[in-house]
Design a protein around this motif. Structure first.
Motif, PDB file in Angstrom:
ATOM      1  N   ARG A  49       0.816  -1.210   0.000  1.00  0.00           N
ATOM      2  CA  ARG A  49       0.000   0.000   0.000  1.00  0.00           C
ATOM      3  C   ARG A  49       0.855   1.267   0.000  1.00  0.00           C
ATOM      4  NH1 ARG A  49      -4.480  -1.675   4.620  1.00  0.00           N
ATOM      5  NH2 ARG A  49      -5.912  -2.843   3.230  1.00  0.00           N
ATOM      6  N   ARG A  89      -7.800  -7.357   0.134  1.00  0.00           N
ATOM      7  CA  ARG A  89      -7.668  -6.090   0.864  1.00  0.00           C
ATOM      8  C   ARG A  89      -6.796  -5.087   0.120  1.00  0.00           C
ATOM      9  NH1 ARG A  89      -5.509  -8.067   6.522  1.00  0.00           N
ATOM     10  NH2 ARG A  89      -5.452  -5.795   6.885  1.00  0.00           N
ATOM     11  N   ASN A  91      -5.928  -2.658  -3.214  1.00  0.00           N
ATOM     12  CA  ASN A  91      -6.520  -2.006  -4.387  1.00  0.00           C
ATOM     13  C   ASN A  91      -5.634  -2.253  -5.602  1.00  0.00           C
ATOM     14  OD1 ASN A  91      -4.321  -0.252  -4.158  1.00  0.00           O
ATOM     15  ND2 ASN A  91      -5.522   1.366  -3.149  1.00  0.00           N
ATOM     16  N   ARG A  92      -6.041  -1.710  -6.739  1.00  0.00           N
ATOM     17  CA  ARG A  92      -5.320  -1.967  -7.987  1.00  0.00           C
ATOM     18  C   ARG A  92      -3.865  -1.509  -7.923  1.00  0.00           C
ATOM     19  NH1 ARG A  92      -8.767   0.123 -12.999  1.00  0.00           N
ATOM     20  NH2 ARG A  92      -6.856  -0.568 -14.016  1.00  0.00           N
ATOM     21  N   ARG A  93      -3.599  -0.345  -7.315  1.00  0.00           N
ATOM     22  CA  ARG A  93      -2.231   0.157  -7.233  1.00  0.00           C
ATOM     23  C   ARG A  93      -1.356  -0.757  -6.384  1.00  0.00           C
ATOM     24  NH1 ARG A  93       0.684   3.187  -3.920  1.00  0.00           N
ATOM     25  NH2 ARG A  93      -1.069   3.516  -2.493  1.00  0.00           N
ATOM     26  N   LYS A 129      -7.063  -9.470 -12.750  1.00  0.00           N
ATOM     27  CA  LYS A 129      -7.451  -8.441 -11.786  1.00  0.00           C
ATOM     28  C   LYS A 129      -7.453  -7.051 -12.413  1.00  0.00           C
ATOM     29  CE  LYS A 129      -7.902 -11.099  -8.115  1.00  0.00           C
ATOM     30  NZ  LYS A 129      -9.223 -11.312  -7.492  1.00  0.00           N
ATOM     31  N   SER A 130      -6.458  -6.804 -13.263  1.00  0.00           N
ATOM     32  CA  SER A 130      -6.401  -5.515 -13.966  1.00  0.00           C
ATOM     33  C   SER A 130      -5.465  -5.645 -15.147  1.00  0.00           C
ATOM     34  CB  SER A 130      -5.911  -4.399 -13.023  1.00  0.00           C
ATOM     35  OG  SER A 130      -4.513  -4.472 -12.834  1.00  0.00           O
TER      36      SER A 130
END
Length: 352
Positions: A49, A89, A91-93, A129-130
């Motif tokens: 994160r 838990r 996010n994409r980043r 996922k992306s």
């Protein structure tokens, strides 16, 4: 957002002397895998994160923890695991930072995880996922394509990519598949990967192009210890056009192939088509020298081909069936006298 998808023994120097008996070892089972502690997982989440780049020491420590987590077999009855919980838990980043850790610094990181059974399954959870995450993994797959496709577990990651990647990424994958197709077909693991790609592909153009390469090289592949499995796989698709084209490529070699273990499997599959491909095989059996046909009846693999030819033609082409019967009947006493060919003698006696 990309779409998600389902997912030699060593000889004894003196064989006359038995080796000393070993005492049983307590707890001979291998030690369990290292389990990532909850605190370590929280540290991983914070690292992914964070907007700060990894230092070299942080990168190595983070990868070690991530490897242990991804290769752990800690999964409950409902299929949940600490790794799945962690990525839910992020996010994409954060997911992109994790994917970059495994692929951007060294492809050896990616391969180390992909070559592990549990690690391979964990990687598949990340695909789709992306677009950015997929791009990271696609890069590693393509850079080490043959290594990935010929590994016992890692090829599953590439196959999953063929399911869930965007069309643009799939086209890049197809370019490498076609380039390495024949080498993969003749590899012990690669042939499995190639069959899987033929099975899962949703692009009929690229799939048929790959099948066309198999058909075009059906003769050499049929003689190969692993390539023959790919030819069998194409025949199992039950596509009349592909089956006929393979039969045409093998015409003139059916008898020779019938003496070989895997070659005989291909000949039998052609007989099972009950169409012009099976007629081509039987026609060659009728045209071959009687000595060759008798050798087939006495061989384990050739015998199966002759039995299959008799059973198929008895159902669909009486003229070909009686042609085989009349060709074999003068040698009935030979067939009776050999244990390996006695089953064929019984078939002949049952109809005459």
């Amino acid at each position: 957002m990309a779409n998600g998808g389902a997912r030699l023994s060593i000889p004894q120097e003196n064989p006359a002397v038995p080796p000393p008996r070993q005492s049983p070892v307590a707890n001979a089972n291998p030690p369990p895998r290292y389990t990532t502690a909850p605190r370590e997982i929280e540290s991983l989440i914070d690292s992914f994160r964070s907007a700060n780049a990894f230092t070299r020491q942080e990168r190595e420590m983070c990868f070690r923890s991530l490897f242990n987590l991804m290769t752990s077999s800690d999964e409950d009855e409902e299929g949940s695991s600490p790794f799945k919980d962690m990525i839910s838990r992020l996010n994409r980043r954060a997911l992109l930072k994790m994917a970059s850790l495994m692929t951007s610094y060294s492809d050896s990181y990616f391969l180390k995880i992909a070559r592990d059974k549990n690690g391979c399954n964990s990687l598949q959870e990340l695909l789709g996922k992306s677009h950015d995450v997929d791009a990271c993994f696609l890069g590693s797959i393509l850079r080490r394509f043959f290594d990935v496709m010929t590994d016992r577990h890692a090829y599953c990651v590439a196959v999953q990519g063929m399911r869930v990647f965007s069309q643009e990424k799939k086209i890049e994958m197809w370019s490498h598949v076609h380039h390495h197709a024949l080498d993969l077909a003749c590899d012990q693991r690669g042939c499995i990967a190639l069959k899987a790609i033929i099975t899962v592909s949703d692009n009929s153009y690229w799939r048929n192009y790959l099948i066309g390469m198999v058909v075009l090289n059906a003769l050499s592949l049929s003689y190969d210890a692993y390539g023959n499995f790919v030819v069998q796989h194409v025949l199992d698709l039950n596509d009349l056009r592909h089956t006929y084209n393979i039969a045409v490529r093998l015409q003139g070699r059916f008898v020779e192939l019938s003496f070989l273990k895997y070659g005989s499997y291909i000949v039998e599959k052609l007989l099972e088509t009950h169409d012009c491909s099976s007629v081509m095989v039987v026609a060659e059996l009728l045209e071959c020298e009687i000595d060759s046909l008798l050798r087939m009846t006495r061989g384990f693999h050739g015998n199966s081909v002759v039995v299959k030819a008799l059973s198929v033609t008895q159902m669909i082409r009486a003229d070909l069936f009686w042609g085989l019967v009349h060709k074999l009947m003068p040698s009935l006493h030979i067939l009776r006298g050999c244990q390996e060919s006695r089953n064929i003698a019984e078939i002949l006696e049952s109809v005459c």
